[in-house]
Enzyme design. Sequence first.
Site, PDB file in Angstrom:
ATOM      1  N   GLY A 137       0.788  -1.208   0.055  1.00  0.00           N
ATOM      2  CA  GLY A 137      -0.074  -0.166  -0.093  1.00  0.00           C
ATOM      3  C   GLY A 137       0.872   1.093  -0.088  1.00  0.00           C
ATOM      4  O   GLY A 137       0.328   2.362   0.302  1.00  0.00           O
ATOM      5  N   SER A 141       3.913   0.348  -7.669  1.00  0.00           N
ATOM      6  CA  SER A 141       3.668   0.420  -8.769  1.00  0.00           C
ATOM      7  C   SER A 141       3.663   1.936  -9.514  1.00  0.00           C
ATOM      8  O   SER A 141       4.255   2.174 -10.631  1.00  0.00           O
ATOM      9  CB  SER A 141       2.092  -0.132  -9.190  1.00  0.00           C
ATOM     10  OG  SER A 141       1.263   0.523  -8.503  1.00  0.00           O
ATOM     11  N   ASP A 185      -1.838   8.828  -5.969  1.00  0.00           N
ATOM     12  CA  ASP A 185      -0.250   8.148  -5.737  1.00  0.00           C
ATOM     13  C   ASP A 185       0.820   9.361  -6.728  1.00  0.00           C
ATOM     14  O   ASP A 185       1.844   9.216  -6.337  1.00  0.00           O
ATOM     15  CB  ASP A 185      -0.495   6.797  -6.168  1.00  0.00           C
ATOM     16  CG  ASP A 185      -1.235   6.028  -5.224  1.00  0.00           C
ATOM     17  OD1 ASP A 185      -1.559   6.686  -4.108  1.00  0.00           O
ATOM     18  OD2 ASP A 185      -1.723   4.868  -5.393  1.00  0.00           O
ATOM     19  N   TYR A 237     -11.818  -3.146  -4.660  1.00  0.00           N
ATOM     20  CA  TYR A 237     -11.551  -1.688  -5.198  1.00  0.00           C
ATOM     21  C   TYR A 237     -12.558  -1.146  -5.959  1.00  0.00           C
ATOM     22  O   TYR A 237     -13.269  -0.225  -5.754  1.00  0.00           O
ATOM     23  CB  TYR A 237      -9.985  -1.482  -5.776  1.00  0.00           C
ATOM     24  CG  TYR A 237      -9.631  -0.019  -5.765  1.00  0.00           C
ATOM     25  CD1 TYR A 237      -9.035   0.659  -4.934  1.00  0.00           C
ATOM     26  CD2 TYR A 237     -10.290   0.847  -6.936  1.00  0.00           C
ATOM     27  CE1 TYR A 237      -8.533   2.035  -5.080  1.00  0.00           C
ATOM     28  CE2 TYR A 237      -9.794   1.898  -6.983  1.00  0.00           C
ATOM     29  CZ  TYR A 237      -9.068   2.614  -5.989  1.00  0.00           C
ATOM     30  OH  TYR A 237      -8.488   3.780  -6.265  1.00  0.00           O
TER      31      TYR A 237
END
Length: 395
Positions: A137, A141, A185, A237
């Site tokens: 988390g 990526s 992110d 998700y």
Amino acid sequence: MSSRNQEHGRTALASSQDLSARFEQEFGGAPDGIWQAPGRVNLIGEHTDYNEGFVLPFAIDRTARVAVAARRDATVRLLSTYGDQGVVTTTLDALQPGTAKGWTKYPLGVLWALRERGIAVPGVDLLLDSNVPLGAGLSSSHAIECAVITALNDITGAGLEAQEMVLATQRAENAFVGAPTGIMDQSASLRGSKGHAVFLDCRDQTASLVPFETEPAGLVLLVIDTKVSHSHADGGYASRRASCELGAEVLGVRALRDVEVADLAEAGALLDEVTFRRVRHVVTENDRVLQTVELLGGPGPAAIGPLLDASHASMRDDFEISCPELDLAVDASRANGAIGARMTGGGFGGAAIALTPADSEQKVRDAVAKAFAEAGFKAPEIFTVSPAAGAMRIA
């Protein structure tokens, strides 16, 4: 490096010189450069990004690095310093959503997304090195994607601004990888700054830096990687996102960003029980982000503990994205001196964070490790993080 060692994390990255030497050994020539992009911790603001809300992440001192050289043909060759996959070879014309496997789907998705934008992307040789823990988390990526897009932006001379790179990497995640993620992110990784969190308005990408330094306040921020792996491409998700979209539709708003805490009583009469709880989390979480930003600009990080606790309770009970390991990490931290703790990231595993007085750090570490052992859970990895700089060229 073995995949087993990477699974348990590492603090050291290869030096630029060693990475260049390995690149030349594998690909027969020197790289055009080396670029890096950090992972991130989301201090607060979970599942608000795709609801056009507010988030408060920061870039961390764990990074992905890529050595890259442009080729004169359309061949793409990829290699990681960890794992046993070896060189993966493909071509630009072969890039299709859903076809790439493992870590390679992240750099390949960026290549695909840039080509989709009409940017003349060459074939490349690419060597990846990373110390962002996988599946924790902490956005391993997106760290890869942001390092790659920063490299390609330089190599091609595309001149993309940070906002454009954010949207291109989101397109890679959504359409190529198949993960319905928002822009938080990438924004943290590309726009982070040492000693600051990034206060991001996900409606218009407006970003400002908010001071967040734990050491002067006598605090540390512990990350507790539960070793419960998660994937944003999995159904949990996507189902939460669908619930949020349904809630916005029923309430007649563009996005849940437009619902205030004061509107929740009325919303409860219009929504089914599960959808209402999903909506309540997003609405109250947005409010918690705004409160956190205000406190960090005033009394500082020592004042935000109760908001971290409330965020975790909301994710556990209303959004239902926690798990027993995350709950145990939070509860054990709080019981042994942490002033606030919450799961961080998309949920269903990954990591928790615990804002802890420096003199209680070892007590919290020991208590969490003991609690996990007594529960029969895999031993967690516990480490500190600090707000770090965003993506950049380093060689």
